[in-house]
Design a protein around this motif. Structure first.
Motif, mmCIF file in Angstrom:
data_model
loop_
_atom_site.group_PDB
_atom_site.id
_atom_site.type_symbol
_atom_site.label_atom_id
_atom_site.label_comp_id
_atom_site.label_asym_id
_atom_site.label_seq_id
_atom_site.Cartn_x
_atom_site.Cartn_y
_atom_site.Cartn_z
ATOM 1 N N ILE A 54 0.832 -1.213 0.000
ATOM 2 C CA ILE A 54 0.000 0.000 0.000
ATOM 3 C C ILE A 54 0.864 1.259 0.000
ATOM 4 O O ILE A 54 0.370 2.362 0.171
ATOM 5 C CB ILE A 54 -0.965 0.044 1.222
ATOM 6 N N GLY A 55 2.174 1.093 -0.170
ATOM 7 C CA GLY A 55 3.078 2.245 -0.151
ATOM 8 C C GLY A 55 3.958 2.279 -1.383
ATOM 9 O O GLY A 55 3.641 2.891 -2.399
ATOM 10 N N TRP A 56 5.069 1.589 -1.311
ATOM 11 C CA TRP A 56 6.070 1.646 -2.368
ATOM 12 C C TRP A 56 5.568 1.108 -3.706
ATOM 13 O O TRP A 56 5.820 1.693 -4.753
ATOM 14 C CB TRP A 56 7.333 0.893 -1.925
ATOM 15 N N PHE A 59 3.361 3.336 -5.767
ATOM 16 C CA PHE A 59 4.171 4.454 -6.258
ATOM 17 C C PHE A 59 5.001 4.016 -7.467
ATOM 18 O O PHE A 59 5.082 4.709 -8.475
ATOM 19 C CB PHE A 59 5.091 4.966 -5.134
ATOM 20 N N ASP A 96 -8.914 -1.405 6.215
ATOM 21 C CA ASP A 96 -9.453 -0.038 6.181
ATOM 22 C C ASP A 96 -8.785 0.852 5.134
ATOM 23 O O ASP A 96 -9.285 1.918 4.828
ATOM 24 C CB ASP A 96 -9.223 0.644 7.548
ATOM 25 N N LYS A 97 -7.636 0.433 4.622
ATOM 26 C CA LYS A 97 -6.851 1.346 3.772
ATOM 27 C C LYS A 97 -7.482 1.530 2.393
ATOM 28 O O LYS A 97 -8.080 0.601 1.841
ATOM 29 C CB LYS A 97 -5.417 0.822 3.595
ATOM 30 N N ASP A 98 -7.269 2.717 1.821
ATOM 31 C CA ASP A 98 -7.845 3.043 0.511
ATOM 32 C C ASP A 98 -7.425 2.060 -0.580
ATOM 33 O O ASP A 98 -8.205 1.732 -1.456
ATOM 34 C CB ASP A 98 -7.401 4.452 0.079
ATOM 35 N N GLY A 99 -6.169 1.630 -0.563
ATOM 36 C CA GLY A 99 -5.655 0.816 -1.664
ATOM 37 C C GLY A 99 -6.015 -0.658 -1.576
ATOM 38 O O GLY A 99 -5.658 -1.427 -2.459
ATOM 39 N N LYS A 260 -13.690 1.113 -3.199
ATOM 40 C CA LYS A 260 -12.394 1.782 -3.064
ATOM 41 C C LYS A 260 -11.554 1.741 -4.334
ATOM 42 O O LYS A 260 -10.426 2.228 -4.331
ATOM 43 C CB LYS A 260 -11.604 1.128 -1.917
ATOM 44 N N ASP A 262 -9.985 3.003 -7.364
ATOM 45 C CA ASP A 262 -9.798 4.385 -7.840
ATOM 46 C C ASP A 262 -8.948 4.336 -9.107
ATOM 47 O O ASP A 262 -7.744 4.118 -9.038
ATOM 48 C CB ASP A 262 -9.112 5.208 -6.737
#
Lengths: 282, 190
Positions: A54-56, A59, A96-99, A260, A262
């Motif tokens: 959900i981070g790197w 990106f 719960d996270k968006d991704g 969610k 997107d």
């Protein structure tokens, strides 16, 4: 041609793969949390892995114009190691996270009692967090495993329309179709499923609730086999709309049930094009 | 930017008002609400440089203690971390520079958004050596130097030496350094 790969482990792939995927029309991917080549021995290893999903990794994907979402779960193989059981306690914060657009991959590996328990617990989490579930079917004893999978899904009370049962083949597609769940097919170079076999399955079973993925990971696999399957469909007489349905609209419809998904371009990504990865790392 | 301006920009967002009430009643509800703020409030810019989600997240951090903020950051996805980095200069609890470890974490990443945010106004709390490394990293990653707060005031001879060295390395490789970095270097070497 636009392609949505609903199951690919990009963490294990290179930037060359991202570039090739983008060049061939792959515009969105979902990366399910799964096992790695090396078994992990504690929940902290999973937390770092989930954070990367959900981070790197989103990106990194964005540098190539590819939208990246993830699914989060304790996979069945590592569920059998009691040292990893604490991963279940970490999951709510990730769901719960968006991704995060589904719970997964869950399901069976060796069909142990522990796998039963962890599978059921995570289906319950999918219901609680109103997320779809991505269910892996075992590579060994697949027919029996798929049948047992569908029994557990039914027992859990989750809507069949919120469940994607993956890694199907000619033998297992029928019972999943009848269950009302979505059907996933992993197109592999030699093993699980090939583009010509996939085309035959689509001819026989139709396009509704059908998803095609590369499931590319750290093993012998190919992130462009989604594209090859689309081309095989066209060569067999399917229309471009048919291809769009299977390779784009179906995965979008399935994961959009999370509320969610997107797929909009982000202004931030545009501003910072030409980042460290394209420039060779920092 | 002040928290009051962000609040004014979000006037009428009922979800935020309800979330603030819930957090006050039950602090344990914060992580979940903080995670959902972006999709509940939206990602459109409401004040220059701030999306609705970022503004809402900054307001949810008001009155939280440092430990809670640190845990939200550690458990956050990239967008949550970004919102916290942007909010640090606006928070009373972080006024003395307690949030510096979060900046150091962001500077270690390879996410251009986080690195850029770490060099915003709160970077006044970074020591000179760390700040210079951050500025050079921004140039190296190709992020516009406009992201760096107080650049001209804080740039010094040592930063100019580092920039010159990077410019020479780039020239040797037949590559350019970004125009804004060359301009900064020119101002020092003039």
């Amino acid at each position: 041609m636009r392609i949505f790969d609903p199951h690919i482990h990009m963490t294990s792939r290179t930037t060359d793969d991202y570039a090739a995927m983008a060049a061939h029309g792959v515009k969105a991917v979902v990366e399910p949390a799964f096992w790695l080549g090396q078994p992990r021995t504690n929940p902290g290893s999973f937390a770092d892995y989930f954070d990367s999903l959900i981070g790197w990794e989103p990106f990194r994907a964005a540098q190539y114009g590819i939208k990246h979402h993830a699914t989060i779960a304790l996979n069945p193989k590592e569920a059998n190691d009691p040292r990893c059981r604490g991963v279940l306690d970490l999951m709510p914060r990730y769901l719960d996270k968006d991704g995060v657009v589904a719970v997964g991959e869950i399901g069976y590996d060796a069909m142990t009692p522990v796998e039963d328990e962890v599978f059921a617990a995570q289906l319950a989490m999918a219901v609680e967090f109103e997320l779809p579930a991505l269910v892996h079917t075992p590579h060994r004893d697949k027919a029996a495993g798929t049948k047992r999978t569908l029994d557990v899904v039914k027992e859990s009370g989750i809507e069949p329309g919120h469940v994607l049962v993956d890694h199907l083949n000619e033998v297992t597609v029928g019972i999943v179709k009848d269950s009302g769940c979505w059907m996933g097919f992993s197109i592999y170079p030699d093993t699980k499923m090939s583009p010509p076999r996939m085309v035959d399955i689509l001819k026989e079973h139709g396009l509704e609730r059908m998803l095609v993925n590369s499931a590319a990971d750290w093993g012998k696999s190919d992130p462009l086999l989604t594209v090859a399957t689309a081309e095989a469909m066209l060569a067999a007489g399917f229309t471009t709309d048919d291809v769009d349905l299977v390779l784009w609209q179906n995965p979008v419809a399935f994961y959009a049930q999370s509320g969610k998904l997107d797929l909009a371009e982000s202004a931030t990504e545009a501003t910072f094009e030409g980042s460290s990865i394209l420039r060779g790392g920092s | 930017m002040k928290l009051d301006e962000l609040r004014a920009a979000l006037a009428g967002h009922e979800w935020l008002a309800e979330a603030e009430v819930r957090v006050k009643a039950d602090p344990a509800a914060l992580p979940s609400l903080f995670a959902r703020a972006d999709r509940k409030l939206g990602r459109d810019e409401v004040v220059p440089g701030w999306t609705a989600g970022q503004a809402g997240r900054a307001l949810l951090l008001k009155d939280q203690d440092q430990e809670q903020i640190r845990q939200l950051y550690d458990h956050g996805d990239a967008a949550e971390k970004l919102a916290i980095l942007k909010a640090l200069p606006l928070l009373d609890t972080e006024r003395e520079g307690a949030g510096v470890p979060l900046l150091l974490d962001a500077l270690r990443t390879n996410d251009t958004r986080l690195v850029a945010a770490a060099l915003g106004p709160y970077a006044e709390h970074l020591d000179a050596a760390t700040w210079r490394q951050g500025v050079i990293k921004v140039v190296f990653m190709g992020v516009p130097l406009a992201a760096v707060a107080d650049l001209d005031e804080r740039a010094d001879a040592e930063l100019a030496t580092m920039l010159r060295s990077l410019a020479d390395e780039r020239a040797a490789a037949g590559r350019d350094m970004s125009a804004d970095a060359i301009a900064l270097l020119n101002r020092w070497e003039a």
